[in-house]
Every structure is written in C-alpha cells, then in structure tokens.
Design a protein around this motif. Structure first.
Motif, PDB file in Angstrom:
ATOM      1  N   ASP A  80       0.829  -1.528   0.460  1.00 49.20           N
ATOM      2  CA  ASP A  80      -0.097  -0.035   0.056  1.00 49.20           C
ATOM      3  C   ASP A  80       0.613   1.093  -0.129  1.00 49.20           C
ATOM      4  OD1 ASP A  80      -2.592  -1.442  -0.167  1.00 49.20           O
ATOM      5  OD2 ASP A  80      -2.617  -1.044   1.761  1.00 49.20           O
ATOM      6  N   VAL A  81       1.844   1.183   0.378  1.00 49.02           N
ATOM      7  CA  VAL A  81       2.954   2.426   0.021  1.00 49.02           C
ATOM      8  C   VAL A  81       4.691   2.375  -1.008  1.00 49.02           C
ATOM      9  CG1 VAL A  81       1.997   3.198   2.822  1.00 49.02           C
ATOM     10  CG2 VAL A  81       4.980   1.763   2.479  1.00 49.02           C
ATOM     11  N   GLU A  82       4.915   3.233  -1.625  1.00 49.45           N
ATOM     12  CA  GLU A  82       6.150   2.666  -2.290  1.00 49.45           C
ATOM     13  C   GLU A  82       7.206   3.100  -1.290  1.00 49.45           C
ATOM     14  OE1 GLU A  82       8.247   4.757  -5.859  1.00 49.45           O
ATOM     15  OE2 GLU A  82       5.964   4.370  -5.691  1.00 49.45           O
ATOM     16  N   TRP A  83       8.407   2.627  -0.966  1.00 50.89           N
ATOM     17  CA  TRP A  83       9.604   3.342  -0.177  1.00 50.89           C
ATOM     18  C   TRP A  83      10.943   3.002  -0.615  1.00 50.89           C
ATOM     19  CZ3 TRP A  83       8.504   3.196   4.749  1.00 50.89           C
ATOM     20  CH2 TRP A  83       7.676   2.072   5.552  1.00 50.89           C
ATOM     21  N   ARG A  84      11.691   4.339  -1.196  1.00 49.16           N
ATOM     22  CA  ARG A  84      12.221   5.127  -1.716  1.00 49.16           C
ATOM     23  C   ARG A  84      13.934   4.985  -0.686  1.00 49.16           C
ATOM     24  NH1 ARG A  84      10.352   8.777  -5.837  1.00 49.16           N
ATOM     25  NH2 ARG A  84       8.658   7.141  -7.520  1.00 49.16           N
ATOM     26  N   VAL A  85      14.913   3.959  -0.831  1.00 47.27           N
ATOM     27  CA  VAL A  85      16.195   4.936  -0.394  1.00 47.27           C
ATOM     28  C   VAL A  85      16.804   6.004  -1.274  1.00 47.27           C
ATOM     29  CG1 VAL A  85      18.224   3.175   0.284  1.00 47.27           C
ATOM     30  CG2 VAL A  85      15.865   1.966  -0.241  1.00 47.27           C
ATOM     31  N   TYR A  86      17.530   6.566   0.884  1.00 43.89           N
ATOM     32  CA  TYR A  86      18.394   7.493  -0.268  1.00 43.89           C
ATOM     33  C   TYR A  86      18.548   7.691   1.336  1.00 43.89           C
ATOM     34  CZ  TYR A  86      14.412   9.855  -3.093  1.00 43.89           C
ATOM     35  OH  TYR A  86      13.929  10.301  -3.870  1.00 43.89           O
ATOM     36  N   PRO A  87      20.331   8.249   0.890  1.00 51.00           N
ATOM     37  CA  PRO A  87      21.417   8.873   2.844  1.00 51.00           C
ATOM     38  C   PRO A  87      20.356   8.908   3.188  1.00 51.00           C
ATOM     39  CG  PRO A  87      22.738   8.522   0.375  1.00 51.00           C
ATOM     40  CD  PRO A  87      21.002   8.871  -0.174  1.00 51.00           C
ATOM     41  N   GLN A  88      20.404   9.256   4.618  1.00 47.32           N
ATOM     42  CA  GLN A  88      20.162  10.164   5.521  1.00 47.32           C
ATOM     43  C   GLN A  88      19.906  11.578   5.193  1.00 47.32           C
ATOM     44  OE1 GLN A  88      18.313   7.603   9.450  1.00 47.32           O
ATOM     45  NE2 GLN A  88      20.914   8.119  10.043  1.00 47.32           N
ATOM     46  N   ALA A  89      21.253  11.709   4.837  1.00 43.14           N
ATOM     47  CA  ALA A  89      21.383  13.107   4.541  1.00 43.14           C
ATOM     48  C   ALA A  89      20.361  14.230   3.402  1.00 43.14           C
ATOM     49  CB  ALA A  89      22.641  13.707   4.673  1.00 43.14           C
ATOM     50  N   GLN A  90      20.386  13.187   2.539  1.00 44.55           N
ATOM     51  CA  GLN A  90      19.465  13.320   1.676  1.00 44.55           C
ATOM     52  C   GLN A  90      18.070  13.442   1.619  1.00 44.55           C
ATOM     53  OE1 GLN A  90      20.793  11.991  -2.092  1.00 44.55           O
ATOM     54  NE2 GLN A  90      22.990  11.843  -1.429  1.00 44.55           N
ATOM     55  N   LEU A  91      17.789  13.158   3.034  1.00 44.16           N
ATOM     56  CA  LEU A  91      15.788  12.637   2.400  1.00 44.16           C
ATOM     57  C   LEU A  91      15.592  13.765   3.070  1.00 44.16           C
ATOM     58  CD1 LEU A  91      16.280   9.653   5.558  1.00 44.16           C
ATOM     59  CD2 LEU A  91      15.085   9.722   2.864  1.00 44.16           C
ATOM     60  N   GLN A  94      16.495  16.732   1.307  1.00 43.19           N
ATOM     61  CA  GLN A  94      16.138  17.240   0.048  1.00 43.19           C
ATOM     62  C   GLN A  94      15.502  16.240  -1.137  1.00 43.19           C
ATOM     63  OE1 GLN A  94      19.946  16.917  -2.590  1.00 43.19           O
ATOM     64  NE2 GLN A  94      19.335  18.421  -3.887  1.00 43.19           N
ATOM     65  N   ALA A  95      15.147  15.676  -1.387  1.00 42.02           N
ATOM     66  CA  ALA A  95      13.646  14.570  -1.897  1.00 42.02           C
ATOM     67  C   ALA A  95      13.024  14.438  -1.288  1.00 42.02           C
ATOM     68  CB  ALA A  95      14.266  12.759  -1.015  1.00 42.02           C
ATOM     69  N   LEU A  96      12.244  15.270   0.165  1.00 43.87           N
ATOM     70  CA  LEU A  96      11.504  15.622   0.066  1.00 43.87           C
ATOM     71  C   LEU A  96      10.496  17.364   0.070  1.00 43.87           C
ATOM     72  CD1 LEU A  96       8.824  14.634   2.785  1.00 43.87           C
ATOM     73  CD2 LEU A  96       9.801  16.255   4.483  1.00 43.87           C
ATOM     74  N   GLU A  97      11.416  17.839   0.146  1.00 41.86           N
ATOM     75  CA  GLU A  97      11.324  19.207  -0.203  1.00 41.86           C
ATOM     76  C   GLU A  97      11.192  19.384  -2.018  1.00 41.86           C
ATOM     77  OE1 GLU A  97      14.329  21.647   0.792  1.00 41.86           O
ATOM     78  OE2 GLU A  97      14.705  21.094   2.905  1.00 41.86           O
ATOM     79  N   LYS A  98      12.075  18.417  -2.930  1.00 40.47           N
ATOM     80  CA  LYS A  98      12.210  18.613  -4.694  1.00 40.47           C
ATOM     81  C   LYS A  98      10.526  17.788  -4.417  1.00 40.47           C
ATOM     82  CE  LYS A  98      15.616  17.246  -7.024  1.00 40.47           C
ATOM     83  NZ  LYS A  98      16.675  16.296  -7.321  1.00 40.47           N
ATOM     84  N   GLY A  99      10.132  16.789  -3.977  1.00 42.69           N
ATOM     85  CA  GLY A  99       8.988  16.049  -3.772  1.00 42.69           C
ATOM     86  C   GLY A  99       8.791  14.891  -4.916  1.00 42.69           C
ATOM     87  N   ASP A 100      10.446  14.272  -4.384  1.00 42.09           N
ATOM     88  CA  ASP A 100      10.191  12.714  -4.331  1.00 42.09           C
ATOM     89  C   ASP A 100       9.791  12.012  -4.224  1.00 42.09           C
ATOM     90  OD1 ASP A 100      11.671  14.105  -7.006  1.00 42.09           O
ATOM     91  OD2 ASP A 100      13.387  13.668  -6.134  1.00 42.09           O
ATOM     92  N   ILE A 101       9.681  12.209  -2.901  1.00 44.57           N
ATOM     93  CA  ILE A 101       9.382  11.645  -2.103  1.00 44.57           C
ATOM     94  C   ILE A 101       7.939  12.305  -0.747  1.00 44.57           C
ATOM     95  CG2 ILE A 101      10.861   9.813  -1.511  1.00 44.57           C
ATOM     96  CD1 ILE A 101      12.389  11.378   1.255  1.00 44.57           C
ATOM     97  N   ASP A 102       6.712  11.858  -0.180  1.00 43.82           N
ATOM     98  CA  ASP A 102       5.743  12.118   0.361  1.00 43.82           C
ATOM     99  C   ASP A 102       6.035  12.389   1.995  1.00 43.82           C
ATOM    100  OD1 ASP A 102       3.409  12.946  -2.019  1.00 43.82           O
ATOM    101  OD2 ASP A 102       4.162  10.642  -1.989  1.00 43.82           O
ATOM    102  N   ALA A 103       7.502  11.722   2.473  1.00 46.92           N
ATOM    103  CA  ALA A 103       6.894  11.841   3.442  1.00 46.92           C
ATOM    104  C   ALA A 103       8.735  10.415   3.894  1.00 46.92           C
ATOM    105  CB  ALA A 103       5.973  11.150   4.904  1.00 46.92           C
ATOM    106  N   PHE A 104       9.413  10.392   5.027  1.00 45.77           N
ATOM    107  CA  PHE A 104      10.552   9.907   4.584  1.00 45.77           C
ATOM    108  C   PHE A 104      10.333   9.209   6.897  1.00 45.77           C
ATOM    109  CE2 PHE A 104      13.032  13.964   5.874  1.00 45.77           C
ATOM    110  CZ  PHE A 104      13.361  13.355   7.019  1.00 45.77           C
ATOM    111  N   ALA A 105      11.272   8.612   7.201  1.00 48.85           N
ATOM    112  CA  ALA A 105      10.971   8.573   8.592  1.00 48.85           C
ATOM    113  C   ALA A 105      12.450   7.712   8.381  1.00 48.85           C
ATOM    114  CB  ALA A 105      10.209   6.426   8.765  1.00 48.85           C
ATOM    115  N   ALA A 106      13.261   8.640   9.595  1.00 46.90           N
ATOM    116  CA  ALA A 106      15.044   8.141   9.670  1.00 46.90           C
ATOM    117  C   ALA A 106      14.843   8.337  11.254  1.00 46.90           C
ATOM    118  CB  ALA A 106      15.291   9.204   9.235  1.00 46.90           C
ATOM    119  N   TRP A 107      16.172   8.092  11.616  1.00 44.48           N
ATOM    120  CA  TRP A 107      16.853   8.110  12.982  1.00 44.48           C
ATOM    121  C   TRP A 107      16.755   9.307  12.999  1.00 44.48           C
ATOM    122  CZ3 TRP A 107      17.531   3.449  15.885  1.00 44.48           C
ATOM    123  CH2 TRP A 107      18.333   2.339  15.123  1.00 44.48           C
TER     124      TRP A 107
END
Length: 253
Positions: free
Chosen positions: A83-94, A96-109
């Motif tokens: 029901d969701v799509e997981w996309r992998v990024y280095p944590q420091a880039q999450l 940026q990906a959120l701000e660009k709209g490449d992902i709708d949310a992120f979960a991180a340490w």
C-alpha cells in the motif's frame, strides 16, 4: 557476540543477525522515540493513517526506521508491502528529496527528521512527542516502541549471569537519570563528543522527547512485535519461530 565487550545498546538493525545465530541476549529496553517520520510542512498528510498510496523515504529497505514505521502502518490497516512505495536515500539527502517532492514523507533516525522540523521545512507525524505536553504524549499516532535495548554478550549471560544482571541494573539507573536530567545529558553528549551531530540545545530537545524507562515486560513485548513485523515484511525467514526466538534471546531478571 565474540565476548570482547560485555554489554552494548542494541537496535532492531541487529535482530536479523540474532535470528541467524549472533550470540547476543537482550535484557531490557533503554528508550523509545529516536526515529521520526515527517512530511512537508504544508502536506495534507496529517497522520500515519494518511500514508496509504504515498512514497516514503528511508535509509535502507528492512532498516529500523522502515520496520518501526511499518508496525504503525499495520495498526492503521495499511499493508506496508503493497500500500506504500518505499524509496531509499542516504539519510542526509532525505530532506532534499522531501522538498523536491520525490517523496511524500520520510522516516529516519534522529536528528534528520528533527532538523527538518526545526528548520520549518517539515511536520512530524510519527515519533514520540514532548513529554511536557500530555495530549501529544498520548497521541494515538505517537510511536512508543522501544527502538533501543540493553544487550549483553551471550557468553556473559551464560557464564556470569550476575554480571549480566548488574549491567542491566546500571543501564536502568542511567536511563532514570537521563529521563530526569535531559539538559545535563545533552551537555555530556557535546562535551564528551558522544554523538557526531547536533548541539547542546538540539540534543536536549531530542533527549527530552524520548522516554527513558526500563520496563523489561514492555521491552520483551516490543521485541516480539518488531520481530513479527520483520517476518511479515520478509526480512526474517518465513519459517522462523518468533516465540522461540524471543524466549531464546530475551532474558528477564
């Protein structure tokens, strides 16, 4: 596991290795809440229940942020595999990906989600809320599973159970102190260079949002729930006996 050290803080990232025979025993929980899920500040997503059909950024497939968020997705009736799509990024880039709209949310340490929130770029939907706010702390979307556990060498547990017990008790005392003194604890993290990022103020804020509480019964139950979620996601082997793995791994004093 080799016995070179007697105790360490263990995260679910080691559970697969424990399943495969890594000789580490768990004895208690340390704290909850060091993983956060965030969305853009103006996102229509208000809670974990709104993530169905969304793209979620994580640091690794099968990693701890993905596992713990998947548990919350399941509580909301969302299939974390389909029901969701997981996309992998280095944590420091999450962020940026959120701000660009490449992902709708992120979960991180921590501190990645917290930094995005403090910069006004994101809003938290998953993770423990500040304990000073009673309503938030008991929000139904607040993640309150243990993310970190007390671990002892299997050799110590077998050959010197009194030492294993003493390590566990010392960790419990330390957790109680940190719970009551988050600012002093944050000062130590900076002065002693215990963490590689953050300043005293930011660290104090984060530590204050965690719940440092030694509760072996809850830790054992959270361990079991996390294992079950990992098995459901295919991270653990399909034939793994979760009940046996818990009883073989978790030692209560």
């Amino acid at each position: 596991a080799s016995g070179k050290i007697d105790g360490a803080q263990i995260s679910p990232g080691m559970f697969k290795s424990i399943e495969q025979g890594l000789d580490i025993k768990l004895t208690n929980g340390v704290h909850t809440g060091c993983i956060q899920g965030v969305v853009p500040i103006n996102s229509s997503i208000k809670s974990v229940a709104d993530l169905k059909g969304k793209k979620i950024g994580v640091d690794a497939i099968g990693g701890v942020p993905m596992v713990l968020l998947s548990i919350e997705l399941g509580k909301a009736g969302i299939d974390a595999k389909n029901d969701v799509e997981w996309r992998v990024y280095p944590q420091a880039q999450l962020q940026q990906a959120l701000e660009k709209g490449d992902i709708d949310a992120f979960a991180a340490w921590d501190p990645y989600g917290a930094l995005a929130v403090s910069q006004g770029k994101a809003r938290k939907i998953f993770g423990n809320m500040n304990h000073d706010n009673h309503d938030n702390h008991h929000d139904e979307n607040a993640q309150d599973n243990y993310c970190c556990y007390v671990g002892v060498s299997g050799k110590v547990a077998k050959n010197n159970p009194e030492l294993a017990k003493a390590i566990t008790e010392a960790w419990s005392e330390a957790s109680a102190w940190v719970q009551e003194h988050p600012q002093d604890a944050a000062k130590l993290t900076v002065e002693k260079k215990y963490v590689s990022s953050g300043d005293e103020i930011e660290n104090s804020k984060l530590i204050g949002e965690y719940e440092f509480k030694a509760d072996a019964a809850k830790a054992k139950n959270d361990f079991k729930n996390t294992l079950e979620a990992m098995k459901k996601q295919g991270i653990l082997d399909s034939n793994t006996d979760i009940e046996k793995l818990v009883e073989d791994t978790f030692i209560s004093f």
